[in-house]
Structure formats: C-alpha cells, structure tokens
Write an enzyme that holds these catalytic residues in place. Structure first.
Site, PDB file in Angstrom:
ATOM      1  N   HIS A  17      53.158 116.112  -6.746  1.00 45.09           N
ATOM      2  CA  HIS A  17      54.474 115.520  -5.532  1.00 45.09           C
ATOM      3  C   HIS A  17      55.752 115.793  -5.557  1.00 45.09           C
ATOM      4  O   HIS A  17      55.976 116.106  -6.359  1.00 45.09           O
ATOM      5  CB  HIS A  17      53.339 114.617  -4.869  1.00 45.09           C
ATOM      6  CG  HIS A  17      53.714 113.141  -5.112  1.00 45.09           C
ATOM      7  ND1 HIS A  17      54.955 112.863  -5.806  1.00 45.09           N
ATOM      8  CD2 HIS A  17      52.137 112.053  -5.430  1.00 45.09           C
ATOM      9  CE1 HIS A  17      54.960 111.829  -6.282  1.00 45.09           C
ATOM     10  NE2 HIS A  17      53.256 111.183  -6.144  1.00 45.09           N
ATOM     11  N   HIS A  20      57.198 112.987  -8.406  1.00 45.74           N
ATOM     12  CA  HIS A  20      57.298 114.010  -9.247  1.00 45.74           C
ATOM     13  C   HIS A  20      57.992 115.500  -9.972  1.00 45.74           C
ATOM     14  O   HIS A  20      59.001 115.724 -11.422  1.00 45.74           O
ATOM     15  CB  HIS A  20      55.850 114.207 -10.049  1.00 45.74           C
ATOM     16  CG  HIS A  20      54.626 113.802 -10.373  1.00 45.74           C
ATOM     17  ND1 HIS A  20      53.818 113.697  -9.652  1.00 45.74           N
ATOM     18  CD2 HIS A  20      54.443 112.405 -10.483  1.00 45.74           C
ATOM     19  CE1 HIS A  20      52.770 112.866  -9.311  1.00 45.74           C
ATOM     20  NE2 HIS A  20      53.245 112.014 -10.293  1.00 45.74           N
ATOM     21  N   CYS A 125      45.011  95.819 -14.751  1.00 50.49           N
ATOM     22  CA  CYS A 125      45.244  96.283 -13.605  1.00 50.49           C
ATOM     23  C   CYS A 125      44.956  98.172 -13.405  1.00 50.49           C
ATOM     24  O   CYS A 125      46.238  99.206 -14.802  1.00 50.49           O
ATOM     25  CB  CYS A 125      46.445  96.317 -12.686  1.00 50.49           C
ATOM     26  SG  CYS A 125      46.536  97.339 -11.465  1.00 50.49           S
ATOM     27  N   CYS A 128      48.090 100.384 -13.142  1.00 50.07           N
ATOM     28  CA  CYS A 128      49.050 100.470 -13.850  1.00 50.07           C
ATOM     29  C   CYS A 128      48.432 100.669 -15.147  1.00 50.07           C
ATOM     30  O   CYS A 128      49.780 101.274 -16.336  1.00 50.07           O
ATOM     31  CB  CYS A 128      49.671  98.902 -13.655  1.00 50.07           C
ATOM     32  SG  CYS A 128      50.041  98.403 -12.470  1.00 50.07           S
ATOM     33  N   CYS A 143      46.944  93.122  -7.723  1.00 47.75           N
ATOM     34  CA  CYS A 143      48.693  93.385  -8.613  1.00 47.75           C
ATOM     35  C   CYS A 143      50.085  94.068  -7.394  1.00 47.75           C
ATOM     36  O   CYS A 143      49.524  94.407  -5.876  1.00 47.75           O
ATOM     37  CB  CYS A 143      48.399  94.804  -9.666  1.00 47.75           C
ATOM     38  SG  CYS A 143      49.786  96.049  -9.177  1.00 47.75           S
ATOM     39  N   HIS A 146      50.129  98.193  -6.883  1.00 48.09           N
ATOM     40  CA  HIS A 146      48.667  98.662  -5.631  1.00 48.09           C
ATOM     41  C   HIS A 146      47.575  97.582  -4.929  1.00 48.09           C
ATOM     42  O   HIS A 146      46.649  98.587  -4.393  1.00 48.09           O
ATOM     43  CB  HIS A 146      47.618  99.207  -7.506  1.00 48.09           C
ATOM     44  CG  HIS A 146      48.369 100.128  -8.306  1.00 48.09           C
ATOM     45  ND1 HIS A 146      49.369  99.697  -9.020  1.00 48.09           N
ATOM     46  CD2 HIS A 146      48.612 101.322  -8.032  1.00 48.09           C
ATOM     47  CE1 HIS A 146      49.243 100.951  -9.573  1.00 48.09           C
ATOM     48  NE2 HIS A 146      49.093 101.865  -8.805  1.00 48.09           N
ATOM     49  N   LYS A 296      56.170 104.859   1.213  1.00 47.99           N
ATOM     50  CA  LYS A 296      55.754 104.850   0.009  1.00 47.99           C
ATOM     51  C   LYS A 296      54.423 105.461   0.180  1.00 47.99           C
ATOM     52  O   LYS A 296      53.904 105.759   0.634  1.00 47.99           O
ATOM     53  CB  LYS A 296      54.942 103.532  -0.853  1.00 47.99           C
ATOM     54  CG  LYS A 296      54.913 103.956  -2.696  1.00 47.99           C
ATOM     55  CD  LYS A 296      54.221 102.815  -2.992  1.00 47.99           C
ATOM     56  CE  LYS A 296      53.828 102.654  -4.411  1.00 47.99           C
ATOM     57  NZ  LYS A 296      53.448 103.501  -4.727  1.00 47.99           N
ATOM     58  N   LYS A 299      48.316 108.905  -1.992  1.00 50.21           N
ATOM     59  CA  LYS A 299      47.035 109.140  -1.021  1.00 50.21           C
ATOM     60  C   LYS A 299      47.054 108.861  -0.328  1.00 50.21           C
ATOM     61  O   LYS A 299      45.936 109.663   0.983  1.00 50.21           O
ATOM     62  CB  LYS A 299      46.214 109.811  -2.602  1.00 50.21           C
ATOM     63  CG  LYS A 299      46.664 110.963  -3.395  1.00 50.21           C
ATOM     64  CD  LYS A 299      45.244 111.835  -3.872  1.00 50.21           C
ATOM     65  CE  LYS A 299      45.022 110.515  -5.194  1.00 50.21           C
ATOM     66  NZ  LYS A 299      44.216 110.823  -6.431  1.00 50.21           N
TER      67      LYS A 299
END
Ligand code: MSP
Length: 511
Positions: A17, A20, A125, A128, A143, A146, A296, A299
């Site tokens: 996406h 990246h 996690c 991570c 976490c 997440h 953020k 997905k």
C-alpha cells in the site's frame, strides 16, 4: 565511491500500500540522486517471509506458507515495477542464499558464546513478532500498537546476550568522533533510543520452538531463528554475504524505514553486527507514519490506498512526487485525497505545467516551434537559478529532507514564472523579436535545469520535458556532468534552432 541503501523487507501477509510505497519511493529517489552523483549504488528491497504472522496468514487462507509468500512477494515486485523503482536486487528470505547467510551469522554468535539457552515466559504479539512483558501492555493486557491480547508463552529458547552491548552501542550512537559512529536520524527519535539504552538492555530470545515456519538454528535444528534476526540479516545477504564480495558495499550507507521498527534497526541489528565483528551501518533514518484523514491505514478499517489507485488518478511520476513530498520527511503526517489533488494542481498542473505550456506555446507561435536563435547570450536566469537551487537542494537531499528538496524546485519554478510575468514576452512579439528570442531562449534553458533537478523524483516526465525543449544529449548523462560541478555550458542545454518536441499535456488539471 559506493552507496548502499536499503528499505525494510515487507511482510507478505499484506498487499503493498502507499505506506510501503512511501519508504520505497524515498529510497529510490535517494538511489537515483546518488547515481547522478556518480556513485556506484546498490539499492536493496524485498520481502520478509518467515515467522508466525505469515504462517497464520497462510493457514487462514488455506494455502501453504511458501505459496502465499511467492504470490505476495510477486505483488510487491509488480508494485515497484509500476512505480519505476530502480532497485538493484529484490531479496526473499525464503531463498537458499539467505538461509546460508543467516546460518553463518547465528553460528558465529554461538561460537563467540554470545548465545545461551534459557527458560522464558512472555507475552508474544504476532502482529509485532515480538515478546512483551506485562508492563509493556495497556491496562487490558493488549499490545499498544495492535490492540490485541498477546498470548502468554513459555519456552526454552536460545538467547542473545544483548545486555552486554548497551554501553558500546551508546558510545557509537552518541559520539560522532567514534570511528564506527552510527548516525540515527531524526534527532528526536535518536534521543528516544538513547533514553531506552540508558535504562539498560535485556537479553533477547532469538529462537522459537513453537514456530516451524522459519530457518532452523544451525546448532539445534529443533528450533527456528526468530524472524526479526532472520529479517535483519537480509541486509548482508542482499550484497553477497557470506562471500567476500559483500565487502564491496558493506557497511550500508542508509537503512531507511518508519519509526515502528527503529528499535530493531538501531539496537538489535548493531548489537548483532558488533557481536559478529562486522562494521555498523552509517546511517539509520526513520521517517514518520502516514495517516489517512486522521486514521491509521489498516486492513480492518478498510482505508488502505494502493499505489495503483494513485497511479490511475495522477500517473506514475506525479504519484511518486506526491507521495514523497506531501508530508515533511520525518514526523507523522496526515494525507487525504483532497490534499493530494490540491498539491498536484498547485505544484504540477499550475506552477510547472504553466511554465512549460506558455514557454512552448510562445516558441511554437513565434519561432516555428524551434529553440530561438541566441540573439544575445542570455544565461542570466539560468545562473540565478543555479545559485538558488544548488546548495539548498544538495543539502536537503543529503539530509534526506525530500519535501524540502521539492520545495526548492518549486521555488525555482515560481522564480522563473515571476521573471516571465515581469518580462511580459507576449508584448515583445510585435516590437522586438530579438529580445523575445533572447527571453524564450533563457526560459527554455531554465526549464532544462528544472528537468535535471526533477529527474530523481520524476524520471520519465523529466525526460519528456528535456525532449520538449529541444535540449541536446541524454538528460542523465548531462545531469551527471552538471551535478559534478554545477557548470553551465556557454550555450546552455537547448541548442538554438533545434526542433521542439510537442508533448501531450504532462499535467492535466484534476478535480
Ligand atoms: N518485516 C518487517 C521489516 C523487517 S526489515 C529487516 C516489517 N514489515 S512491514 O511490512 O510491516 O513494513 C513496515 C514498514 O513499512 C515501515 O517501517 C515503513 O517503512 C513502511 N510503512 C508501512 N506503513 C506505513 C505508513 N502508514 N506510513 C509510513 N510508512 C509505512 O516491519
């Protein structure tokens, strides 16, 4: 001289996406910049394919992990091809060359007695791919990143003596005179790392018993190498390690990434390298995170933007330009479709597009679509531009301030547009054709300069601009000479009486 730059290797549980793409385009702009400066550049990117996260994603899809990796890795390659990313090599951590390199490093650390076995209990996690202690989690035991509850795992693992490297790392991070100084940027994030180092380091588990999707430890095949240790070593594999040839490019000049993985790169990775008696990377640069309309990108929120969507709307080169210049390079920044379109229209359709179209139209109308004769030498504008641009632009590129480097180019374009307004060449057409020729001649040369500065951001459009102004020779070769000493040939770049090449409109306005 060599220049070795890397991006993180991306997890294959996600499609590429624009997050990246941000890091990858930035690395590409820097790699292209160094090539223009005559460096022998090695630019590495790739995919991170082992670990619990990938095994879980494959299971959920009902496919074999290796098949998922091949399918998704190809998607990253396609995205980078679409965005014209000039990487030297694309590494995949499931390939044999990487397995060999990881075995080599892990065995070296074991032989140096930096690895030992210990019982351990921690909260793992998967998002991570790391263990946390209870105090690292929020009040619900989740976490922080997440928002999921890590599972408490107890294992007998192999540990790396990270705790013994704290003082050494502090010296190398804080003392610029150290012969192996490692520069962490931006300053604010470096200070966070220093703060954590000062609190002391704990040894870290570097193997897993419960995860079989990984590289078996060479000295105990019942355990696999922790995915982060596996992944970091890609930076050595990519340039040929363990063969001697890796020394041609090692140490890395820049590891580029976002702030989420700075700790791994600035503490764990250097400690592994010190342990294996290898040189440390010279610079670690962590930029901020893109958020989308304040959220953020994820997905689960369904707000992930793919590079294709941007390319379909703005074209390849404008997408590259917009992604790396929309927010300051370093802090987090929010983006929106409105913001992207506004910047496209302001910088590209209006400022640059206007400069191109009016200059080319005047040449077409008054000089039969050729570069006008040089009635009097008129490189004043070009020389002024040279002065405005060179130091600022070079400084900003060398300091990875890509948005500022693009602002330098925009200011230079504004400067030329103002000059055109002042000279009002359209009024000269009837009264002084020689003066008109001299003006247009100088605008064309100025546009050539702009094209050279745009080259690393917009390689194809810069080439088109270069051809449209009747400039001679290959833009890259000319730019290499230009960036070596900033000398401007006496008769400029666009040669009098050469034909201008008509282009379709490069930056149509977008609503
Ligand atoms: N596999 C590890 C990296 C191992 S490197 C030895 C990993 N992969 S990742 O797929 O999660 O990629 C994280 C990186 O992607 C970030 O550090 C950053 O470079 C880029 N980004 C992903 N999302 C991003 C944003 N929303 N904004 C900016 N960069 C982002 O971590």
């Amino acid at each position: 001289m060599k220049f070795y730059i890397t991006t993180p290797i991306y997890y294959v549980n996600d499609v590429p996406h624009i997050g990246h793409s941000y890091t990858t385009i930035a690395a590409d702009v820097l790699a292209r910049w160094k090539r223009l400066n005559n460096y022998d550049v090695f630019f590495l990117t790739g995919t991170d394919e082992h670990g619990a996260k990938i095994a879980k994603a494959a299971k959920e899809k009902g496919v074999l992990p290796q098949d998922l990796c091949s399918e998704m890795s190809a998607k990253f390659k396609e995205a980078w091809q679409l965005l014209n990313i000039s990487y030297t090599d694309f590494i995949r951590t499931t390939k044999p060359r990487h397995v060999k390199s990881v075995e080599n490093i892990v065995q070296t650390l074991f032989d140096k007695q930096l690895i030992f076995k210990k019982k351990y209990e921690g909260f793992y996690c998967i998002g991570c791919e790391r263990f946390y202690t209870a105090k690292d989690l929020d009040e619900n035991g989740c976490c922080l990143l997440h928002k999921t509850k890590p599972v408490l795992q107890a294992e007998e693992n192999y540990f790396f003596k990270l705790s013994t490297f704290g003082d050494e790392l502090l010296k190398r991070i804080t003392d610029p005179t150290h012969k192996e100084y490692i520069q962490i940027q931006p300053e604010g994030r470096k200070n966070e790392i220093i703060g954590k180092l000062e609190l002391g380091l704990e040894d870290i588990s570097i193997s897993r018993t419960a995860i079989d999707w990984g590289i078996p430890l060479p000295f105990d095949k019942s355990q696999t190498v922790y995915v982060w240790v596996d992944a970091l070593i890609n930076y050595l594999t990519g340039i040929g390690f363990p063969n001697e040839e890796f020394k041609k490019y090692w140490p890395a000049d820049v590891h580029l990434m976002a702030k989420d993985i700075l700790w791994f790169h600035s503490v764990i990775w250097p400690a592994i390298l010190v342990g294996a008696e290898l040189e440390l990377p010279k610079k670690i640069y962590s930029h901020g995170f893109f958020t989308l309309n304040g959220d953020k990108m994820s997905k689960s929120l369904g707000n992930v933007i793919s590079p294709e969507e941007l390319v379909n709307k703005y074209g390849v080169d404008s997408t590259r330009y917009l992604i790396v210049t929309l927010i300051p390079f370093g802090p987090d920044g929010d983006i929106s479709w409105e913001g992207l379109t506004l910047k496209y229209n302001t910088d590209l359709a209006n400022n640059l597009g206007n400069l191109l179209s009016r200059t080319l139209k005047m040449a077409e109308k008054n000089f039969n679509n050729t570069v006008p004769p040089q009635t009097e030498p008129n490189l004043c504008l070009v020389k002024q531009l040279n002065d405005i641009l060179k130091e600022n632009f070079v400084y900003n590129m060398e300091n990875i301030q890509l948005h500022k480097a693009s602002e330098n180019i925009q200011s230079a374009i504004t400067f030329i547009n103002k000059q055109i307004e002042q000279e009002a060449p359209w009024k000269l057409a009837k009264i002084d054709k020689d003066k008109l020729a001299s003006c247009i001649y100088s605008y064309l040369q100025a546009i050539d300069i702009i094209a050279m500065y745009l080259l690393c951001f917009m390689p194809e459009i810069a080439q088109k601009i270069w051809l449209s102004t009747g400039a001679s020779g290959n833009i890259e070769e000319t730019a290499k000479k230009y960036f070596a000493d900033f000398n401007i040939p006496d008769d400029g770049f666009s040669v009098a009486s050469s034909k201008l090449k008509n282009q379709t409109i490069l930056f149509p306005r977008i609503s």
